[in-house]
Design a protein around this motif. Sequence first.
Motif, PDB file in Angstrom:
ATOM      1  N   ALA A 321      46.028  25.039  50.154  1.00 54.24           N
ATOM      2  CA  ALA A 321      45.580  23.822  50.838  1.00 54.24           C
ATOM      3  C   ALA A 321      45.051  24.144  52.235  1.00 54.24           C
ATOM      4  CB  ALA A 321      46.741  22.827  50.931  1.00 54.24           C
ATOM      5  N   GLU A 325      38.642  24.370  50.686  1.00 59.57           N
ATOM      6  CA  GLU A 325      38.158  22.999  50.779  1.00 59.57           C
ATOM      7  C   GLU A 325      38.830  22.152  49.696  1.00 59.57           C
ATOM      8  OE1 GLU A 325      33.875  22.867  50.710  1.00 59.57           O
ATOM      9  OE2 GLU A 325      33.773  24.895  51.562  1.00 59.57           O
ATOM     10  N   LYS A 326      38.873  20.859  49.939  1.00 58.79           N
ATOM     11  CA  LYS A 326      39.615  19.952  49.070  1.00 58.79           C
ATOM     12  C   LYS A 326      39.270  20.117  47.595  1.00 58.79           C
ATOM     13  CE  LYS A 326      40.405  15.006  48.245  1.00 58.79           C
ATOM     14  NZ  LYS A 326      40.094  13.625  48.702  1.00 58.79           N
TER      15      LYS A 326
END
Length: 364
Positions: A321, A325-326
Amino acid sequence: MGKIIFEGQEISFDMIKGGHWPMHSQYLSETLDFCQEWLNGKAEFQLQTSGSTGNPKTITVSRRQMQISAAATGAFFEIPVNSTLLCCLNTSMIAGRMMLVRAMEWDSLLHLREPEGLPLATFSAQQYWDFVAMVPAQVENCLMKPAEKQKLQSIAKLIIGGAPLSSQVQLALSQIPIKAYQTYGMTETVSHIALAEITGSLPLIYQVLPGVVINTSEDGQLIIDAPMAEQRLHTHDRVEIIGTDRFHWLGRSDFTINSGGVKIQPEIVEQKIAGLMNDLFPGTRYIIAGAAHEKWGEEVVLLIEGAEASDLIGQLMEGMAEQLEKYHRPKKVLFIENFASTPSSKIKRKESLSLALEKAKEDQ
């Protein structure tokens, strides 16, 4: 005149040409059968592709193609006359076959060993090598043992192919005095057409061999025009070309994950989490893959080879995390006892993912 040394037995190229060699293992017999055909001028050879990106198939490769490839590699590395080589690969596949061709074309002294994890184990630390080819697993095994690691440093030029090296192994190699190179190529290009020196810096920069011309298609896939290939090759490899004769390899387009319209290249994600994986799962192989998802089309998953370690999952997810990136973060972590692999130890991604998903379903 060059010769082959196998388990202490010296076999000259003249002996091989005439079909005179001691009976030994099936490996030696099949290897020397090919050498005899080459030395007697055979014009075409059948080769098996690895099957890393599809079903394995048999292709025909000409003598001229193999000669061009050997000459290009010799020119790139400036291999000296009367060079000493080591072939420790499967000689029925292109990498091993080309080591034999190089030895015969360069009139070299070739030490031959059946493929095994520690290819330098029976040689002294004083043995010097002008040119050696290995697969990543062999290099990694050597780096793990001090005596074998020392022997690696007696190799003037080491090429490594069959599968990409992990960033951990690249870093370890860059910290010892050795000229080591990751190869780029395939059976259709008659071994490698480009080489990247391993310096510890990422991403690797590949330099093409003499005579090779590269371009990209509209979607960034590598196009190769090479004298050792019979025709222009349109690959599935996404690359970034630097100048006219160098490139960064980004990954395979057929491995690209499309999650809700966001395209993710798994090989790039793998590089980004390499340090984290090395801390939590040292020496363990892993891949990023795309599993089917009803809403997003595909979701990113992390596959780890080995026994399940649920106590480390929390740390792993937290670390990813922070680093990713998400939309690039794996939504699941799956463990599989052994990845499906090709004979050259290249991971079969789609088969490995299927096996991991089946196991996860059984464990529910």
